[in-house]
Write a protein that holds these residues in place. Structure first.
Motif, PDB file in Angstrom:
ATOM      1  N   UNK A  27       0.970  -0.955  -0.137  1.00 50.37           N
ATOM      2  CA  UNK A  27      -0.024  -0.039  -0.179  1.00 50.37           C
ATOM      3  C   UNK A  27       1.041   1.087   0.138  1.00 50.37           C
ATOM      4  N   UNK A  28       1.123   2.022  -1.243  1.00 50.84           N
ATOM      5  CA  UNK A  28       2.172   2.964  -1.131  1.00 50.84           C
ATOM      6  C   UNK A  28       1.660   4.361  -0.387  1.00 50.84           C
ATOM      7  N   UNK A  29       0.336   4.461   0.134  1.00 52.62           N
ATOM      8  CA  UNK A  29       0.237   5.603   0.894  1.00 52.62           C
ATOM      9  C   UNK A  29      -0.075   5.142   2.215  1.00 52.62           C
ATOM     10  N   UNK A  51     -12.765   8.107  14.778  1.00 52.74           N
ATOM     11  CA  UNK A  51     -11.808   7.464  14.199  1.00 52.74           C
ATOM     12  C   UNK A  51     -11.374   8.005  12.968  1.00 52.74           C
ATOM     13  N   UNK A  52      -9.909   8.010  12.769  1.00 54.90           N
ATOM     14  CA  UNK A  52      -9.279   8.875  11.918  1.00 54.90           C
ATOM     15  C   UNK A  52      -8.571   7.857  10.822  1.00 54.90           C
ATOM     16  N   UNK A  53      -8.480   8.395   9.477  1.00 53.71           N
ATOM     17  CA  UNK A  53      -7.487   7.975   8.506  1.00 53.71           C
ATOM     18  C   UNK A  53      -6.175   8.560   8.437  1.00 53.71           C
ATOM     19  N   UNK A  54      -5.187   7.927   8.605  1.00 52.98           N
ATOM     20  CA  UNK A  54      -3.806   8.517   8.561  1.00 52.98           C
ATOM     21  C   UNK A  54      -3.299   7.731   7.367  1.00 52.98           C
ATOM     22  N   UNK A  55      -2.516   8.809   6.316  1.00 51.54           N
ATOM     23  CA  UNK A  55      -2.025   8.140   5.196  1.00 51.54           C
ATOM     24  C   UNK A  55      -0.753   9.227   4.533  1.00 51.54           C
ATOM     25  N   UNK A  56       0.044   8.582   3.723  1.00 51.89           N
ATOM     26  CA  UNK A  56       1.003   9.437   3.301  1.00 51.89           C
ATOM     27  C   UNK A  56       0.234  10.104   2.043  1.00 51.89           C
ATOM     28  N   UNK A  57       0.262  11.587   2.181  1.00 54.10           N
ATOM     29  CA  UNK A  57      -0.502  12.303   1.155  1.00 54.10           C
ATOM     30  C   UNK A  57      -0.323  12.121  -0.310  1.00 54.10           C
ATOM     31  N   UNK A  58       1.065  12.007  -0.841  1.00 51.45           N
ATOM     32  CA  UNK A  58       1.229  11.693  -2.026  1.00 51.45           C
ATOM     33  C   UNK A  58       2.564  11.033  -2.000  1.00 51.45           C
ATOM     34  N   UNK A  59       2.606   9.776  -1.997  1.00 52.43           N
ATOM     35  CA  UNK A  59       3.797   8.747  -2.020  1.00 52.43           C
ATOM     36  C   UNK A  59       4.782   9.069  -3.043  1.00 52.43           C
ATOM     37  N   UNK A  60       4.364   9.526  -4.381  1.00 49.22           N
ATOM     38  CA  UNK A  60       5.136   9.531  -5.487  1.00 49.22           C
ATOM     39  C   UNK A  60       6.018  10.796  -5.329  1.00 49.22           C
ATOM     40  N   UNK A  61       5.449  11.862  -4.621  1.00 50.38           N
ATOM     41  CA  UNK A  61       6.382  13.171  -4.525  1.00 50.38           C
ATOM     42  C   UNK A  61       7.074  13.561  -3.370  1.00 50.38           C
ATOM     43  N   UNK A  62       6.449  13.181  -2.262  1.00 50.44           N
ATOM     44  CA  UNK A  62       6.861  13.222  -0.758  1.00 50.44           C
ATOM     45  C   UNK A  62       6.373  12.395  -0.203  1.00 50.44           C
ATOM     46  N   UNK A  63       7.130  11.527   0.771  1.00 48.17           N
ATOM     47  CA  UNK A  63       6.890  10.714   1.718  1.00 48.17           C
ATOM     48  C   UNK A  63       6.868  11.178   3.168  1.00 48.17           C
ATOM     49  N   UNK A 117       7.076  -1.913   9.234  1.00 49.80           N
ATOM     50  CA  UNK A 117       8.171  -0.690   8.883  1.00 49.80           C
ATOM     51  C   UNK A 117       8.964  -0.409  10.120  1.00 49.80           C
ATOM     52  N   UNK A 118      10.093  -0.234   9.753  1.00 45.62           N
ATOM     53  CA  UNK A 118      11.156   0.308  10.749  1.00 45.62           C
ATOM     54  C   UNK A 118      11.221   1.826  10.735  1.00 45.62           C
ATOM     55  N   UNK A 119      10.202   2.576   9.439  1.00 40.06           N
ATOM     56  CA  UNK A 119      10.559   3.942   9.328  1.00 40.06           C
ATOM     57  C   UNK A 119       9.238   4.492   9.799  1.00 40.06           C
ATOM     58  N   UNK A 120       9.144   5.580  10.456  1.00 40.03           N
ATOM     59  CA  UNK A 120       7.715   6.132  10.958  1.00 40.03           C
ATOM     60  C   UNK A 120       7.984   7.566  10.604  1.00 40.03           C
ATOM     61  N   UNK A 121       7.014   8.289  10.950  1.00 47.15           N
ATOM     62  CA  UNK A 121       6.804   9.734  10.741  1.00 47.15           C
ATOM     63  C   UNK A 121       6.662  10.415  12.133  1.00 47.15           C
ATOM     64  N   UNK A 122       7.493  11.274  12.467  1.00 46.09           N
ATOM     65  CA  UNK A 122       7.337  12.104  13.514  1.00 46.09           C
ATOM     66  C   UNK A 122       6.910  13.684  13.009  1.00 46.09           C
ATOM     67  N   UNK A 123       5.780  13.883  13.755  1.00 49.29           N
ATOM     68  CA  UNK A 123       5.080  15.053  13.398  1.00 49.29           C
ATOM     69  C   UNK A 123       5.932  16.334  13.765  1.00 49.29           C
ATOM     70  N   UNK A 124       5.859  17.423  13.245  1.00 52.32           N
ATOM     71  CA  UNK A 124       6.578  18.810  13.305  1.00 52.32           C
ATOM     72  C   UNK A 124       5.770  19.772  14.088  1.00 52.32           C
ATOM     73  N   UNK A 125       6.050  19.994  15.221  1.00 54.54           N
ATOM     74  CA  UNK A 125       5.146  21.150  15.844  1.00 54.54           C
ATOM     75  C   UNK A 125       5.888  22.405  16.067  1.00 54.54           C
ATOM     76  N   UNK A 126       5.276  23.286  16.307  1.00 56.40           N
ATOM     77  CA  UNK A 126       5.864  24.631  16.345  1.00 56.40           C
ATOM     78  C   UNK A 126       6.293  24.847  17.786  1.00 56.40           C
ATOM     79  N   UNK A 127       7.320  25.620  18.028  1.00 52.81           N
ATOM     80  CA  UNK A 127       7.708  25.855  19.508  1.00 52.81           C
ATOM     81  C   UNK A 127       6.736  26.158  20.317  1.00 52.81           C
ATOM     82  N   UNK A 128       5.872  26.974  19.767  1.00 55.88           N
ATOM     83  CA  UNK A 128       4.704  27.673  20.604  1.00 55.88           C
ATOM     84  C   UNK A 128       3.766  26.573  21.291  1.00 55.88           C
TER      85      UNK A 128
END
Length: 165
Positions: A27-29, A51-63, A117-128
């Motif tokens: 599943x690419x996304x 309930x929420x769906x998490x997915x890679x937005x566009x696996x072909x251009x940015x993972x 997968x050993x690779x995950x996605x760490x979300x980027x939060x603002x300092x504030x």
């Protein structure tokens, strides 16, 4: 000579079939569904229980761009930038990890892991936002993954009251 040509003619289509089957099975996304019984925070937003769906937005251009939608996929809740996170062993099942937050604040999703997968996605939060979420939490604990709680699909979170400014 004929045997060599015959082998090539037979082997090439077989290899193409095997490679196409393997590619189709992935599943690419990386669509993953999570159900939260309490509110959870993402960069710039707090999601209500559901309930929420998490997915890679566009696996072909940015993972690294993650899309979060409602469980049925109809309501977009946002696109979130992430950095890749690596773990020593593959995730056995879909998982999110939370950063340490202050009492009364919604748990903040720090990392999303796709199963196998050993690779995950760490979300980027603002300092504030990190400051608001972790107000009163020791700086050394605020972003430590090992102190975060792992959560599987359909995991239950205790309801957390939302603080009003």
């Amino acid at each position: 000579m004929r045997r060599s040509v015959l082998r090539v003619v037979c082997v090439v289509p077989l290899l193409a079939f095997v490679m196409a089957t393997t590619a189709a099975a992935q599943v690419p996304d990386k669509q993953t569904y999570f159900t939260f019984s309490g509110p959870v925070a993402l960069p710039g937003r707090t999601l209500p229980p559901g309930q929420y769906l998490f997915r890679v937005a566009d696996p072909m251009t940015s993972s690294r761009l993650i899309e979060v939608r409602s469980g049925n996929g109809h309501i977009p809740y946002g696109y979130f930038f992430s950095i890749l996170a690596v773990r020593p062993d593959p995730a056995p099942q879909p998982e999110v990890r939370f950063m340490e937050t202050a009492k009364g604040m919604a748990p903040a999703i720090e990392t999303w892991w796709y199963p196998g997968s050993r690779i995950g996605y760490e979300f980027i939060y603002s300092k504030d936002q990190v400051r608001r979420l972790t107000h009163g939490v020791s700086d050394s604990l605020a972003r430590v993954s090992s102190s975060s709680t792992g959560m599987a699909v359909h995991a239950d979170l205790p309801p957390v009251p939302e603080l009003r400014p």
